[in-house]
Design a protein around this motif. Structure first.
Motif, PDB file in Angstrom:
ATOM      1  N   ALA A 142       0.757  -1.389  -0.027  1.00 45.05           N
ATOM      2  CA  ALA A 142       0.057   0.062  -0.006  1.00 45.05           C
ATOM      3  C   ALA A 142       0.772   1.302  -0.096  1.00 45.05           C
ATOM      4  N   THR A 143       0.212   2.331  -0.575  1.00 44.03           N
ATOM      5  CA  THR A 143       0.742   3.693  -0.541  1.00 44.03           C
ATOM      6  C   THR A 143      -0.032   4.563  -0.417  1.00 44.03           C
ATOM      7  N   PHE A 144       0.265   5.577   0.575  1.00 46.81           N
ATOM      8  CA  PHE A 144      -0.815   6.458   0.883  1.00 46.81           C
ATOM      9  C   PHE A 144      -0.551   7.802   0.070  1.00 46.81           C
ATOM     10  N   LEU A 145      -1.611   8.136  -0.549  1.00 42.66           N
ATOM     11  CA  LEU A 145      -1.603   9.485  -1.409  1.00 42.66           C
ATOM     12  C   LEU A 145      -2.098  10.872  -1.107  1.00 42.66           C
ATOM     13  N   GLY A 146      -2.807  10.700  -0.020  1.00 47.02           N
ATOM     14  CA  GLY A 146      -3.212  12.047   0.980  1.00 47.02           C
ATOM     15  C   GLY A 146      -4.675  11.850   1.377  1.00 47.02           C
ATOM     16  N   LEU A 147      -5.005  12.888   1.697  1.00 45.38           N
ATOM     17  CA  LEU A 147      -6.279  12.966   2.629  1.00 45.38           C
ATOM     18  C   LEU A 147      -7.227  13.864   1.721  1.00 45.38           C
ATOM     19  N   ARG A 148      -8.464  13.277   1.165  1.00 42.18           N
ATOM     20  CA  ARG A 148      -9.202  13.864   0.560  1.00 42.18           C
ATOM     21  C   ARG A 148     -10.315  14.769   1.542  1.00 42.18           C
ATOM     22  N   THR A 167     -14.330  12.606  17.543  1.00 39.81           N
ATOM     23  CA  THR A 167     -14.746  11.561  16.568  1.00 39.81           C
ATOM     24  C   THR A 167     -14.466  12.410  15.191  1.00 39.81           C
ATOM     25  N   ILE A 168     -13.783  11.953  14.268  1.00 40.03           N
ATOM     26  CA  ILE A 168     -13.361  12.657  12.815  1.00 40.03           C
ATOM     27  C   ILE A 168     -13.662  11.738  11.785  1.00 40.03           C
ATOM     28  N   ARG A 169     -14.116  12.257  10.621  1.00 40.74           N
ATOM     29  CA  ARG A 169     -14.462  11.670   9.517  1.00 40.74           C
ATOM     30  C   ARG A 169     -13.182  11.884   8.695  1.00 40.74           C
ATOM     31  N   PHE A 170     -12.758  10.894   8.097  1.00 39.05           N
ATOM     32  CA  PHE A 170     -11.442  10.904   7.062  1.00 39.05           C
ATOM     33  C   PHE A 170     -12.025  10.227   5.747  1.00 39.05           C
ATOM     34  N   THR A 171     -11.307  10.817   4.644  1.00 37.40           N
ATOM     35  CA  THR A 171     -11.441  10.026   3.458  1.00 37.40           C
ATOM     36  C   THR A 171     -10.051  10.227   3.158  1.00 37.40           C
ATOM     37  N   GLY A 172      -9.433   9.098   2.802  1.00 37.94           N
ATOM     38  CA  GLY A 172      -7.972   9.096   2.241  1.00 37.94           C
ATOM     39  C   GLY A 172      -7.898   8.501   0.969  1.00 37.94           C
ATOM     40  N   GLU A 173      -6.860   8.754   0.288  1.00 37.28           N
ATOM     41  CA  GLU A 173      -6.493   7.969  -1.224  1.00 37.28           C
ATOM     42  C   GLU A 173      -5.417   7.222  -1.213  1.00 37.28           C
ATOM     43  N   LEU A 174      -5.381   6.176  -1.556  1.00 36.37           N
ATOM     44  CA  LEU A 174      -4.338   5.436  -1.408  1.00 36.37           C
ATOM     45  C   LEU A 174      -4.230   4.417  -2.684  1.00 36.37           C
ATOM     46  N   VAL A 175      -3.217   3.657  -2.880  1.00 35.39           N
ATOM     47  CA  VAL A 175      -2.889   2.537  -3.873  1.00 35.39           C
ATOM     48  C   VAL A 175      -2.703   1.283  -2.966  1.00 35.39           C
TER      49      VAL A 175
END
Length: 220
Positions: A142-148, A167-175
Motif C-alpha cells: 500500500a501507498t498513501f496518496l493523501g487526505l481528501r 470523532t473525526i471523519r476521514f477520506t484517504g486516497e491510496l493505492v
C-alpha cells in the motif's frame, strides 16, 4: 480757542489712537470662529477608530470546526478549560498524520509501531485481521496518496474523569493490492488509486501528562 475745546480735541485724539491700536492687536473677527485646537494629552490614550475585537466573542478554534453552541462545541470548550494549551486545529493536524500512520501500519501488518496510539480493543481487532491475512498467505502492498477529507464529526467530555473523545471523519486516497502466496493479486489494484472512508474516535484524559490520544473506536 477755549480751554474746554482744547481738552475735547485732546480726548478725541487719544480715543482714536486707542481704537487704532486695539484693531491692530485684535484684528477683525467676522462670523463664527473655529474653536481652539486642543492638543491631545500624551498621558491620555487616543480612542482607536475602525474595527474593535469584542471580548467574549466565539472561539474560532472551535467555531471553525463545529456549529456554535452545539454539544460538540460545548465539549471542546470544556476540554480547553481543562487544558488551556489544547488547540482543536492543532489536534486535527495531528490526527491527519496519525490516520496515515495507523492505516499504513494496518495495511502492511506492522502494528507494533503504532501500538501506543491504539486502545487495547482496537489493537486486538486490527491484529486479528492481520493474523488472518498472514494465515492465508496474503500480503498487502500500500501507498498513501493523501487526505481528501478530514472533518470533526463529534466531541464529548466527561468532567468527572476528564476524558475527552473526538470523532473525526476521514477520506484517504491510496493505492493498495493484496497478493496471495503465489504473487497473484486477489484484491485491489497496484496501478489504480482508491478512496478509503473511515470514522475514527480518539480519546485521552485531558490535562494529563501523557499528550498522546488513542484510537478507541473505528467505523465507516
Amino acid at each position: 480757542m477755549s480751554n474746554a475745546l482744547i481738552q475735547l480735541l485732546v480726548l478725541a485724539g487719544v480715543a482714536i489712537f486707542l481704537i487704532l491700536r486695539l484693531k491692530a492687536v485684535l484684528g477683525s473677527r467676522e462670523g463664527f470662529e473655529k474653536p481652539p485646537v486642543q492638543m491631545p494629552d500624551a498621558a491620555t490614550p487616543t480612542p482607536r477608530q475602525g474595527f474593535e475585537v469584542i471580548e467574549g466573542g466565539p472561539d474560532r478554534d472551535i467555531a471553525d470546526h463545529v456549529p456554535e453552541n452545539s454539544p460538540a462545541a460545548q465539549a471542546l470548550a470544556e476540554m480547553k478549560r481543562a487544558e488551556p494549551g489544547f488547540s482543536v486545529s492543532e489536534f486535527l493536524r495531528g490526527a491527519g498524520g496519525a490516520y496515515e500512520m495507523i492505516l499504513m501500519a494496518f495495511e502492511k501488518g506492522e502494528l507494533e509501531q503504532v501500538r501506543p496510539f491504539l486502545s487495547a480493543e482496537v489493537f486486538d481487532s486490527f491484529a486479528s485481521v492481520v493474523a488472518e491475512r498472514e494465515a492465508r498467505g496474503l500480503k498487502t502492498e500500500a501507498t498513501f496518496l493523501g487526505l481528501r477529507e478530514l472533518a470533526l464529526q463529534d466531541a464529548e467530555f466527561t468532567p468527572a474523569t476528564r476524558e475527552g473523545e473526538v470523532t473525526i471523519r476521514f477520506t484517504g486516497e491510496l493505492v493498495s493490492a493484496t497478493r496471495d502466496a503465489s504473487g497473484e493479486i486477489v484484491d485491489g489494484d497496484p496501478k489504480a488509486s482508491r478512496r478509503q472512508r473511515d470514522v475514527w474516535t480518539f480519546a485521552r484524559i485531558v490535562g494529563s501528562d501523557d499528550p498522546n490520544w488513542q484510537l478507541v473506536a473505528t467505523g465507516e
